[in-house]
Write an enzyme that holds these catalytic residues in place. Structure first.
Site, PDB file in Angstrom:
ATOM      1  CG  ASP A  20      39.865  22.046  19.197  1.00  0.00           C
ATOM      2  OD1 ASP A  20      38.704  21.660  18.940  1.00  0.00           O
ATOM      3  OD2 ASP A  20      40.794  22.006  18.357  1.00  0.00           O
TER       4      ASP A  20
ATOM      5  CB  CYS B  89      28.973  15.923  11.647  1.00  0.00           C
ATOM      6  SG  CYS B  89      30.640  16.474  11.278  1.00  0.00           S
TER       7      CYS B  89
ATOM      8  CG  ASP C  11      46.915  15.280  21.318  1.00  0.00           C
ATOM      9  OD1 ASP C  11      45.789  14.750  21.155  1.00  0.00           O
ATOM     10  OD2 ASP C  11      47.943  14.906  20.709  1.00  0.00           O
TER      11      ASP C  11
ATOM     12  CG  ASP D 166      31.912  17.326  17.874  1.00  0.00           C
ATOM     13  OD1 ASP D 166      31.700  16.377  17.101  1.00  0.00           O
ATOM     14  OD2 ASP D 166      31.419  18.460  17.716  1.00  0.00           O
TER      15      ASP D 166
END
Ligand SMILES: C[S@@+](CC[C@H](N)C(=O)[O-])C[C@H]1O[C@@H](n2cnc3c(N)ncnc32)[C@H](O)[C@@H]1O
Length: 417
Positions: free
Chosen positions: A246, A343, A273, A290
Site C-alpha cells: 500500500d 466499492c 506505489d 483494490d
C-alpha cells in the site's frame, strides 16, 4: 441519559457539520475515538442521519428561514440542520430540540435567531413530501428525495436502468457483515463481534476474495491492501506466500495489531506505489487489486461521501484506476489471475475500466467463475443472492435490493503467450 451528557454528542455532531459547511477537513472517526462509548451510537446516528438527509433538511430550513442559508454562520446552519433532523427523522420532542439547540448557542443573538427559525419549523410543519420537487425533471426529484448531488444521479442514470432503486438502497442505514475465518454473517453488535475475534468485511469483498481461486501453491499480492479487510481473509486461505502493498504507511501500520487480534501470523507488508511497484514482473500467481475509488457503494456507511466527491475527482480516479490495472497486470505470471475490485456503483469505475483494459491488452481474458454462497450464513444468504449481479465483465453487489454496500469485482487472467 442526563441533559449534560446528551449535549456532548450533539456538540460534536454540530462541530462536524460546522466544519463541513466551512469547507474545513473533519474526521468522524477521530470524534468517535474520543467520545465515551455510550455516546458513540447517538453521535453516529446523528451525524450519519444528518448527512444522509442533508439536501432535504436544507429544503425544510429554507422554507422557515428569512435569510438564504449560505449567509448563515456555519455553526448556526449546523445547529439548525441538526435540529430539523431531530424533529423530522427522530421525532424528538420539539421543546427538547429547541432547548438543547439553545444550550449550544454561543450568545443571545444566535439563540434568538435559532429559536425563531425552529419556531417556524415546528409551527408550520408539513409532511416531508411537501419539500421534495415532484415535477418533470426526474433527476432533480431523485436528487432531492435521496439527498444526493445531481451529478451522482446523472452518473448513475447513464449506465443503470435501476438507478432510482440504487439511490434508494444507498440512502439506507448500513448493514454490517462480519466474518469468522472464512464464514460470513450479519453482525449482531459489531463491538461484541470484534471482541469475539470476528472481522468486519463487506459482502462483495468477501465473495471476491473467496472466488479468486487462491491455492496453497500460490504467491499472492494484495495491492492497496490497507487496512486489510481482504488481506486477512486472503491470509486465511493459506497461500504459499502473501504480500500486502500500500502507498500509505499510516494505513499499513494498523495492520500488525489487527493480525495479532485475529490470531494470524505477522503479515508481510511493503509500503510502495502500485504505479511503479517494488516487485519484479511475473512474480505472483494471484493479485488482488483494490483500487482507490469514489467509494460510492459505501454511502450507506459514509453518507458524507456524497458531498465530498466531485465529478473532477471521479475523472482523476479513472485515470489512476486504469494506470494501476495496466501496471500491476505485468506482475502476474502467465496463467495468473488478478481481481480488480472497487466499492463503487459507477459503471465507469467498474466494467468501464476492465473493458478499456481488455481492449488494449491482448493477453487479458475475463474469467467467469461461478460465485457460490455456501460460505455465507443461511440466515442472510438471500440478501447476497438477491443483490449479486453478473455484468458484462464482472460481478456487482447491487445496493438496490437490500441496501448492501455496493461493490464490483472482475477476475482477469493473464493468458499464456
Ligand atoms: C479501497 S482502499 C483498500 C482497502 C483494503 N484493500 C481493505 O480491504 O481493507 C484503497 C487503498 O489503495 C491505496 N492506494 C492508493 N493509491 C495507491 C497506489 N498508487 N499504490 C498503492 N496503494 C495505493 C490506499 O492507500 C488505500 O489503502
Amino acid at each position: 441519559m442526563s441533559a449534560a451528557s446528551a449535549k456532548v454528542y450533539l456538540r460534536e455532531t454540530a462541530g462536524i457539520l460546522t466544519a463541513f459547511f466551512s469547507a474545513q477537513p473533519f474526521s468522524i472517526k477521530a470524534v468517535l475515538g474520543k467520545l465515551p462509548p455510550e455516546q458513540r451510537g447517538n453521535f453516529r446516528e446523528m451525524v450519519s442521519g444528518a448527512f444522509r438527509q442533508l439536501l432535504l433538511l436544507e429544503s425544510i430550513l429554507k422554507a422557515s428561514c428569512d435569510r438564504p442559508l449560505r449567509e448563515l454562520e456555519p455553526f448556526v446552519k449546523a445547529l439548525l440542520v441538526l435540529s430539523v433532523y431531530r424533529i423530522y427523522f427522530l421525532q424528538d420532542p420539539d421543546y427538547t430540540v429547541v432547548d438543547e439547540a439553545n444550550g449550544l448557542c454561543a450568545h443571545d443573538g444566535q439563540k434568538s435567531f435559532v429559536n425563531g427559525v425552529l419556531r417556524n419549523v415546528t409551527r408550520y410543519r408539513k409532511p416531508l413530501e411537501h419539500f421534495i420537487y415532484h415535477g418533470k425533471d426526474t433527476d432533480r426529484h431523485l436528487s432531492e428525495r435521496f439527498s444526493v448531488p445531481r451529478w451522482i444521479v446523472e452518473e448513475l442514470r447513464v449506465s443503470r436502468g435501476d438507478y432510482a432503486s440504487i439511490l434508494e438502497g444507498l440512502n439506507q442505514p448500513q448493514k454490517t457483515f462480519v466474518r469468522n475465518g472464512r464464514y460470513l454473517r450479519r453482525a449482531a453488535t459489531v463491538q461484541d463481534d470484534l471482541r469475539q475475534g470476528a472481522a468486519v468485511i463487506s459482502p462483495g469483498g468477501f465473495l471476491s476474495v473467496l472466488h479468486l481461486g487462491v491455492g496453497s501453491g500460490h504467491d499472492v499480492l494484495d495491492m492497496g491492501c490497507a487496512p486489510g479487510a481482504k488481506f486477512f481473509l486472503l491470509q486465511e486461505l493459506d497461500p504459499r506466500s502473501l504480500t500486502g502493498c500500500d502507498i500509505s504507511v499510516k494505513r499499513l501500520g494498523t495492520m500488525y495489531a489487527e493480525a495479532e487480534r485475529l490470531g494470524l501470523p505477522r503479515p508481510h507488508l511493503i509500503c510502495g506505489d502500485g504505479m511503479s511497484p517494488p516487485f519484479a514482473d511475473e512474480s505472483f500467481d494471484r493479485l488482488y487489486l483494490d483500487v482507490p475509488c469514489t467509494a460510492s457503494g459505501t454511502f450507506t456507511k459514509h453518507p458524507e461521501g456524497k458531498f465530498l466527491r466531485t465529478p473532477q475527482g471521479l475523472e482523476e480516479l479513472l485515470v489512476t484506476q486504469r494506470a494501476l490495472l495496466a501496471r500491476t497486470f505485468h506482475l502476474l505470471r502467465p496463467g495468473g489471475v488478478l481481481c480488480y475490485a472497487t466499492c463503487s456503483v459507477f459503471d465507469r469505475e467498474n466494467d468501464g475500466v476492465v473493458a478499456w483494459f481488455c481492449a488494449q491488452e491482448s493477453r487479458a481474458r475475463v474469467l467467469r467463475p461461478s460465485v457460490g454462497l455456501e460460505d455465507v450464513d443461511a440466515s442472510c444468504r438471500h440478501l447476497l443472492a438477491d443483490s449479486l449481479e453478473i455484468t458484462p465483465h464482472g460481478f456487482f453487489l447491487n445496493p438496490a435490493a437490500h441496501g448492501l454496500d455496493g461493490f464490483y469485482f472482475s477476475f482477469i487472467e493473464r493468458q499464456q503467450p
